[in-house]
Motif scaffolding. Sequence first.
Motif, PDB file in Angstrom:
ATOM      1  N   GLY A  43      24.528  21.221  29.832  1.00 26.74           N
ATOM      2  CA  GLY A  43      25.078  21.266  31.183  1.00 26.74           C
ATOM      3  C   GLY A  43      25.134  19.960  31.932  1.00 26.74           C
ATOM      4  N   ALA A  44      24.496  18.926  31.431  1.00 27.17           N
ATOM      5  CA  ALA A  44      24.499  17.639  32.136  1.00 27.17           C
ATOM      6  C   ALA A  44      25.763  16.859  31.806  1.00 27.17           C
ATOM      7  N   SER A  45      26.222  16.061  32.755  1.00 31.38           N
ATOM      8  CA  SER A  45      27.362  15.177  32.549  1.00 31.38           C
ATOM      9  C   SER A  45      27.090  13.890  33.302  1.00 31.38           C
ATOM     10  N   ILE A  46      27.016  12.777  32.579  1.00 31.64           N
ATOM     11  CA  ILE A  46      26.654  11.509  33.207  1.00 31.64           C
ATOM     12  C   ILE A  46      27.578  10.389  32.740  1.00 31.64           C
ATOM     13  N   ALA A  47      27.632   9.335  33.515  1.00 33.28           N
ATOM     14  CA  ALA A  47      28.275   8.082  33.118  1.00 33.28           C
ATOM     15  C   ALA A  47      27.553   6.956  33.839  1.00 33.28           C
ATOM     16  N   GLY A  48      27.294   5.888  33.124  1.00 33.34           N
ATOM     17  CA  GLY A  48      26.611   4.762  33.740  1.00 33.34           C
ATOM     18  C   GLY A  48      26.587   3.570  32.805  1.00 33.34           C
ATOM     19  N   PRO A  49      26.207   2.403  33.323  1.00 31.43           N
ATOM     20  CA  PRO A  49      26.119   1.203  32.490  1.00 31.43           C
ATOM     21  C   PRO A  49      24.893   1.255  31.582  1.00 31.43           C
ATOM     22  N   ALA A  50      25.059   0.718  30.380  1.00 28.50           N
ATOM     23  CA  ALA A  50      23.995   0.792  29.383  1.00 28.50           C
ATOM     24  C   ALA A  50      22.938  -0.287  29.583  1.00 28.50           C
ATOM     25  N   VAL A  51      21.687   0.151  29.592  1.00 24.09           N
ATOM     26  CA  VAL A  51      20.558  -0.744  29.374  1.00 24.09           C
ATOM     27  C   VAL A  51      20.124  -0.471  27.941  1.00 24.09           C
ATOM     28  N   THR A  52      20.257  -1.456  27.074  1.00 24.36           N
ATOM     29  CA  THR A  52      20.073  -1.236  25.644  1.00 24.36           C
ATOM     30  C   THR A  52      18.677  -1.611  25.166  1.00 24.36           C
ATOM     31  N   ILE A  53      18.246  -0.885  24.143  1.00 24.20           N
ATOM     32  CA  ILE A  53      16.939  -1.142  23.521  1.00 24.20           C
ATOM     33  C   ILE A  53      17.104  -1.140  22.011  1.00 24.20           C
ATOM     34  N   LEU A  54      16.561  -2.132  21.361  1.00 23.70           N
ATOM     35  CA  LEU A  54      16.397  -2.104  19.914  1.00 23.70           C
ATOM     36  C   LEU A  54      14.916  -1.879  19.648  1.00 23.70           C
ATOM     37  N   ALA A  55      14.597  -0.752  19.005  1.00 22.58           N
ATOM     38  CA  ALA A  55      13.205  -0.370  18.786  1.00 22.58           C
ATOM     39  C   ALA A  55      12.912  -0.183  17.307  1.00 22.58           C
ATOM     40  N   GLN A  56      11.640  -0.239  16.988  1.00 21.89           N
ATOM     41  CA  GLN A  56      11.201   0.042  15.625  1.00 21.89           C
ATOM     42  C   GLN A  56      10.991   1.552  15.466  1.00 21.89           C
ATOM     43  N   PRO A  57      11.207   2.089  14.278  1.00 24.77           N
ATOM     44  CA  PRO A  57      11.031   3.527  14.069  1.00 24.77           C
ATOM     45  C   PRO A  57       9.620   3.986  14.430  1.00 24.77           C
ATOM     46  N   GLY A  58       9.547   5.073  15.178  1.00 23.68           N
ATOM     47  CA  GLY A  58       8.246   5.636  15.529  1.00 23.68           C
ATOM     48  C   GLY A  58       7.447   4.814  16.509  1.00 23.68           C
ATOM     49  N   ASP A  59       8.103   3.896  17.207  1.00 20.23           N
ATOM     50  CA  ASP A  59       7.408   3.008  18.149  1.00 20.23           C
ATOM     51  C   ASP A  59       8.197   2.953  19.454  1.00 20.23           C
ATOM     52  N   ASN A  60       7.608   3.450  20.533  1.00 23.94           N
ATOM     53  CA  ASN A  60       8.333   3.499  21.820  1.00 23.94           C
ATOM     54  C   ASN A  60       7.876   2.436  22.813  1.00 23.94           C
ATOM     55  N   TRP A  61       7.252   1.390  22.305  1.00 19.11           N
ATOM     56  CA  TRP A  61       6.749   0.319  23.166  1.00 19.11           C
ATOM     57  C   TRP A  61       7.861  -0.258  24.044  1.00 19.11           C
ATOM     58  N   MET A  62       9.024  -0.500  23.438  1.00 15.80           N
ATOM     59  CA  MET A  62      10.094  -1.161  24.179  1.00 15.80           C
ATOM     60  C   MET A  62      10.749  -0.252  25.218  1.00 15.80           C
ATOM     61  N   LEU A  63      10.593   1.042  25.074  1.00 17.56           N
ATOM     62  CA  LEU A  63      11.048   1.946  26.132  1.00 17.56           C
ATOM     63  C   LEU A  63      10.308   1.649  27.428  1.00 17.56           C
ATOM     64  N   HIS A  64       8.999   1.465  27.324  1.00 16.05           N
ATOM     65  CA  HIS A  64       8.208   1.135  28.509  1.00 16.05           C
ATOM     66  C   HIS A  64       8.623  -0.220  29.086  1.00 16.05           C
ATOM     67  N   VAL A  65       8.909  -1.174  28.208  1.00 18.65           N
ATOM     68  CA  VAL A  65       9.345  -2.498  28.660  1.00 18.65           C
ATOM     69  C   VAL A  65      10.688  -2.396  29.396  1.00 18.65           C
ATOM     70  N   ALA A  66      11.586  -1.574  28.875  1.00 24.27           N
ATOM     71  CA  ALA A  66      12.942  -1.494  29.424  1.00 24.27           C
ATOM     72  C   ALA A  66      12.996  -0.879  30.813  1.00 24.27           C
TER      73      ALA A  66
END
Length: 230
Positions: free
Chosen positions: A48-71
């Motif tokens: 049900g969601a519909s969104i559009a917005g500019p991308a903030v991109t992340i390149l992450a290592q598998p199984g590691d969400n450290w860079m999500l917190h950084v972003a």
Amino acid sequence: MKNVVVRNIQRADAQALATFEKLGASTVHEALGRYQLMKPYMRPVWAGASIAGPAVTILAQPGDNWMLHVAIEQCKPGDVVVLGCTADNTDGMIGDLIATSLKARGVKGVIIDAGCRDVVALKEMGFPIWARAISSKGTVKATLGSVNIPVVCAGVYVEPGDAVVADDDGVVVVPKKYVAETAAKAQKRFDDEDAKRQKLASGILGLDMYNMREPLAKAGLVYVDNPEDV
């Protein structure tokens, strides 16, 4: 590989983004020439969601969400986080805690070529995520990646600031340099389809509206009245 966080990015035009959000992924994808559609395994974790917005991109290592917190620190209101992994992964890299932080920054949603968890909580808080998988498997915070560099997410090349359009039909990425042109084409396509929709609702057949009868006959299609006439 150098691990970096780029603080300043050029974001896609806000007016075009508003048009994309109103018209949706399928119309935008057609207007763009049927390019830049992410692989169909990228599904919304709730409908049900519909969104559009500019991308903030992340390149992450598998199984590691450290860079999500950084972003999160680099996000502005209206942004959409797009995460690509260096290798295939389905671990639950994002859940309601990170989503709560992103929502507090005004982020519209997340596109993640990996796993997601806490689906019920995400739906209750109204935070949309498009993910490769739903998985309870947890992650670590051990290996660096990068933020706001070009990434490949679900088969699509994404640069920071590109327009991301996502809904129940999928995820489309419009490169920044094409957003104005694509928005105009998408609006025209929607208007044309609306006129066709009204004709179809009145009972007119697509066979006639699209002038299909003559080319069908030329292609060899034959009508018979009874099965024994075949």
